[in-house]
Design an enzyme around this catalytic site. Structure first.
Site, PDB file in Angstrom:
ATOM      1  N   LYS A 191       0.856  -1.185   0.000  1.00  0.00           N
ATOM      2  CA  LYS A 191       0.000   0.000   0.000  1.00  0.00           C
ATOM      3  C   LYS A 191       0.892   1.234   0.000  1.00  0.00           C
ATOM      4  CE  LYS A 191      -1.762   2.893   2.731  1.00  0.00           C
ATOM      5  NZ  LYS A 191      -1.834   4.094   1.840  1.00  0.00           N
ATOM      6  N   GLU A 266      10.343   2.088  10.275  1.00  0.00           N
ATOM      7  CA  GLU A 266      11.324   3.156  10.064  1.00  0.00           C
ATOM      8  C   GLU A 266      10.544   4.463  10.167  1.00  0.00           C
ATOM      9  OE1 GLU A 266      13.772   5.291   6.554  1.00  0.00           O
ATOM     10  OE2 GLU A 266      13.478   3.126   6.341  1.00  0.00           O
ATOM     11  N   CYS A 300      13.619  11.176   6.494  1.00  0.00           N
ATOM     12  CA  CYS A 300      13.739  10.875   7.913  1.00  0.00           C
ATOM     13  C   CYS A 300      15.158  11.080   8.431  1.00  0.00           C
ATOM     14  CB  CYS A 300      13.264   9.455   8.189  1.00  0.00           C
ATOM     15  SG  CYS A 300      14.143   8.194   7.245  1.00  0.00           S
ATOM     16  N   GLU A 401       9.449  16.976  14.500  1.00  0.00           N
ATOM     17  CA  GLU A 401       9.899  16.713  13.135  1.00  0.00           C
ATOM     18  C   GLU A 401       9.115  17.594  12.173  1.00  0.00           C
ATOM     19  OE1 GLU A 401      11.056  12.879  10.435  1.00  0.00           O
ATOM     20  OE2 GLU A 401       9.082  12.848  11.367  1.00  0.00           O
TER      21      GLU A 401
END
Length: 507
Positions: A191, A266, A300, A401
């Protein structure tokens, strides 16, 4: 015709099929609409123009894909490692042949610059080759001897797995997850992120044209709240590999709990680059700029916190600010562009909200800090490369973040304070240390809370090494044999080599 005009013309030719036919799901080797006929629109962040109508999968589509993956699993798992190796190399060859198409589509779908996407497509091929070469050894184990006994370990593929990939560099990250799953002998339900679904369709198409059996790799488009949730809850899916934000990782873990899903996450990062006065400061400045402003800051592993020794802080941040101001912003298909548009207006709004937060908290905007509104760029989601100075580690800009081209600089007095600042976040994905003191490098990296650390370097990946984070940045490791540890189960078989004393119960 300029390079940009020529590239736009080629991109239009590659995108024409998506304009005309849309993006279907791919289940059991067949292109299919969503079971209930629902669709959604994919738009380009370059100019907000529609790219494709995309099938919006739900639980019914996930169920169909999971059953296809389950049916295909026995034959795929039984295939020899050498046969899987040859097939995965054919997929890599096909990726190389279509690298330009992949890169151009990805640029228009994500806003990432061609400078980086042209390499990302080829990196996808490299990922397939790397794990292809390891497929014949995936099941290899160890021999462990005991008195009158020999133990032999082996690994077997875990079964059908779900792969959920993000919208930033989606093609490369999909190969990074799917290639080891296939090499291990697993079948896949993929997906992709709803904000950048086009290259996932190219990838499964390439794989089947290279000879991958039908049902081994299934694709269901859709949103996390329906297709994503159905995938993480489905009983036929034995594991979930996910790349994305930490909050979503927590949701997936809860959703998979009832079926005891194995998970590999992750997740996010608020990664520090720590610069001591004894470092090669010009190289450190270039690396800091590259790691936050390349790929639009939407990755990331970006170095979004700049911790600089007090004695050089002002001069170093001035250098970084000047470098940031010179970074070319433009259309992602322009070969000169470094920073393209952010993925979506909602994400652009989120990134720009941190500029207001920085002002409220008392930080200084040393560079950037605004939406680009000039000319054609005003139609897209362009944000200037931004640097905050006079910041503290308790500010939102230093803790959360942002996932954009935004860097927060904080001074430190000594090694102890640098380490305390670096570790004082909920994340622990990567760290970047710049110093010429070797003993300090050993001390510091030993205590730095991060799954991956680079010393005197930007992020240079070596595929056999483990990739992953600690704390809120993830669970598990990718790369080399670590990927097989996730996609495979380890079995131990004990053989008696002598007569063990057997206790008799009664009689």
């Amino acid at each position: 015709m300029s390079d940009l005009a020529a590239n736009i013309a080629r991109a239009k030719s590659y995108l024409a099929r998506f304009h005309q036919d849309g993006v279907m799901n791919h289940i059991g080797g067949e292109s299919v609409a969503a079971a209930d006929g629902l669709t959604f629109q994919s738009v380009s962040p370059v100019d907000m123009e529609p790219l494709a109508t995309v099938a919006r999968g739900t639980a019914a589509d996930i169920d169909r894909a999971a059953k296809a993956a389950k049916a295909a699993f026995p034959a795929w798992a039984a295939m020899s490692g050498e046969a899987r190796k040859a097939l995965l190399h054919r997929i890599a060859d096909a990726i190389v042949r279509r690298a330009e198409e992949i890169a151009f589509v990805e640029c228009m779908d994500t806003g990432q610059a061609l400078k980086f996407m042209s390499k990302a497509a080829l990196r996808g091929a490299e990922n397939f080759r790397f794990f292809a070469d390891r497929a014949p050894e995936a099941r290899d184990g160890r021999t462990l001897r005991a008195p009158d006994q020999v133990n032999m370990t082996t690994r077997v593929p875990i079964g059908p797995v779900g792969i959920i990939t993000p919208w930033n560099t989606p093609f490369m990250l999909s190969t990074w997850k799917i290639a080891p799953a296939l090499a291990a002998g697993c079948t896949v339900v993929h997906k992709p992120a709803e904000l950048s679904p086009l290259s996932a369709r190219l990838l499964v198409e390439i794989a089947e044209e290279a000879g991958l059996p039908k049902g081994v790799w299934n694709l269901v488009n859709g949103f996390g709240e329906d297709a994503g949730r159905a995938l993480t809850e489905h009983p036929d899916i034995k594991a979930i590999g996910f790349v994305g934000e930490s909050r979503t990782g927590s949701m997936i873990m809860r959703q998979g709990a009832d079926t005891l899903k194995r998970v590999h996450f992750e997740l996010g990062g608020k990664n520090p680059v720590i610069v001591f006065a004894d470092a090669d400061l010009e190289r450190a400045a270039d690396a800091a700029v590259f790691m936050i402003y390349s790929l639009n800051g939407e990755r990331c592993t970006s170095s979004s916190r700049l911790l600089v020794e007090e004695s050089i802080h002002d001069a170093f941040t001035a250098t970084v600010a000047e470098k940031a101001r010179r970074i070319p912003i433009g259309h992602p298909l322009d070969p000169k562009t470094v920073i393209g548009p952010l993925i979506h207006p909602d994400h652009e709004k989120k990134v720009l909200s941190y500029v207001d937060a920085a002002r409220r908290e008392g930080a200084t905007i040393a560079a950037g800090g605004a939406k680009v509104t000039t000319g054609d760029l005003g139609r897209g989601c362009y944000v200037e490369p931004t640097l905050f100075t006079n910041a503290r580690n308790d500010m939102r800009i230093a803790q959360e973040e942002i996932f954009g081209p935004v860097l927060t600089a904080i001074p430190f007095r000594d090694e102890a304070e640098a380490l305390a600042l670096a570790n004082d976040v909920h994340y622990g994905l990567t760290g970047y240390l710049w110093t010429s003191d070797v003993t300090r490098a050993f001390r510091f990296t030993d205590a730095l809370q991060a799954g991956m650390i680079w010393v005197n370097s930007e992020n240079v990946r070596h595929l056999p090494t483990p990739f992953g984070g600690i704390k809120n940045s993830g669970i598990g490791r990718d790369g080399g044999d670590w990927s097989f540890d996730f996609y495979m189960e380890t079995k131990n078989v004990a053989f008696a080599t002598g007569a063990h004393a057997i206790a008799r119960l009664g009689g």
